[in-house]
Design an enzyme around this catalytic site. Structure first.
Site, PDB file in Angstrom:
ATOM      1  CD  GLU A  36      -2.887  -1.313   2.232  1.00 57.05           C
ATOM      2  OE1 GLU A  36      -4.100  -1.064   2.168  1.00 57.05           O
ATOM      3  OE2 GLU A  36      -2.335  -1.728   3.271  1.00 57.05           O
ATOM      4  CD  GLU A  39      -3.408  -5.906   3.763  1.00 52.73           C
ATOM      5  OE1 GLU A  39      -2.840  -4.808   3.788  1.00 52.73           O
ATOM      6  OE2 GLU A  39      -3.421  -6.643   2.750  1.00 52.73           O
TER       7      GLU A  39
END
Length: 264
Positions: free
Chosen positions: A118, A138
């Site tokens: 990210e 995640e």
């Protein structure tokens, strides 16, 4: 403000910050933890990003990792200790929601996982080695990629590829993501930082006002209505054509010399 001071040969915080010829390099320096982000690292990166923005001598930033990896995301041990690695005004690692006007390039070696991926998505360009691995992992930990993965990935990749990355959570090589336009340059192993520096130097040699306005329109116009594109663009870019830098660029071309930019 220096993001990482030196003491007896070792950095006192896990981020190194260096400025050379208008290019600032932020190096996450926690190789023992694959450069995962704890609160101290997040605060140091946030400080470095703010220095890049406030220092007119800095034209471009690069973010990279030490020891052969980019960043493995949030330090889960720090998470269990209750550390907050998402800062109020700049997001995860002090960068994913930072307000920036200057280009930031990710130089990726090894793993760019979860929040590390990210961070790369938040950058304007990505240079990665051929052995780099990217993944939004995640979901495998019962989490979601809400530091930019869920909202940036479908803007930077085809939706079905983005969906696979988010829902499956597997790792993917730089070569595959490059075919979908996510990576600007793929280099041999160990060459990502050099590749990023080459891009950064070229940008730093350009007119700073032109670079800032070009970046602004590129990013903001994604949300503009189609029938307002040129009106909104022209309102922002008019200042560039009226600037002293525009005149200097023309004079330098006619006089066959390098331009001397003033940023006005």
């Amino acid at each position: 403000m220096i993001a990482a001071a030196q003491s007896q040969g070792k950095s006192t915080v896990p981020v190194n910050f260096e400025i050379i010829n208008g290019v600032a390099t932020i190096t996450i320096d926690r190789p023992e933890a694959r450069n995962s982000i704890d609160r101290e690292a997040a605060i140091a990166i946030d400080a470095a990003i703010k220095q890049i923005e406030s220092d007119s001598a800095i034209r471009v930033g690069i973010i990279t990792g030490a020891g052969g990896n980019f960043c493995a995301g949030m330090d889960l041990k720090a998470f269990l200790r209750g550390e907050t690695v998402r800062l109020p005004d700049s997001g995860f690692a002090g960068v994913t929601q930072a307000k920036r006007t200057k280009p930031l390039i990710a130089a990726v070696e090894g793993y760019a996982l979860a929040g590390g991926f990210e961070i790369a998505l938040a950058c304007d360009m990505v240079v990665a080695s051929e052995e780099a691995q990217f993944g939004l992992t995640e979901a495998k930990r019962g989490l979601v990629a809400n530091a930019g993965g869920l909202v940036r990935l479908p803007r930077q990749l085809p939706i079905k590829i983005a969906t696979q990355l988010v829902l499956v959570g597997d790792l993917h090589p730089a070569s595959l993501l490059a075919t979908h336009g996510l990576i600007n340059v793929v280099t041999p192993k160990g060459g990502a930082l050099d590749g990023a520096l080459e891009l950064a130097r070229k940008i730093a040699a350009n007119g700073p006002l032109a670079v800032a306005v070009g970046r602004q329109v590129l990013n903001e116009s994604l949300e503009w209505p189609a029938d307002e594109l040129f009106d909104r663009q022209n309102a922002i870019t008019a200042a560039v054509f009226a600037s002293e830098d525009a005149k200097e660029g023309a004079r330098a071309f006619a006089e066959k010399r390098a331009p001397v930019w003033r940023g006005v």
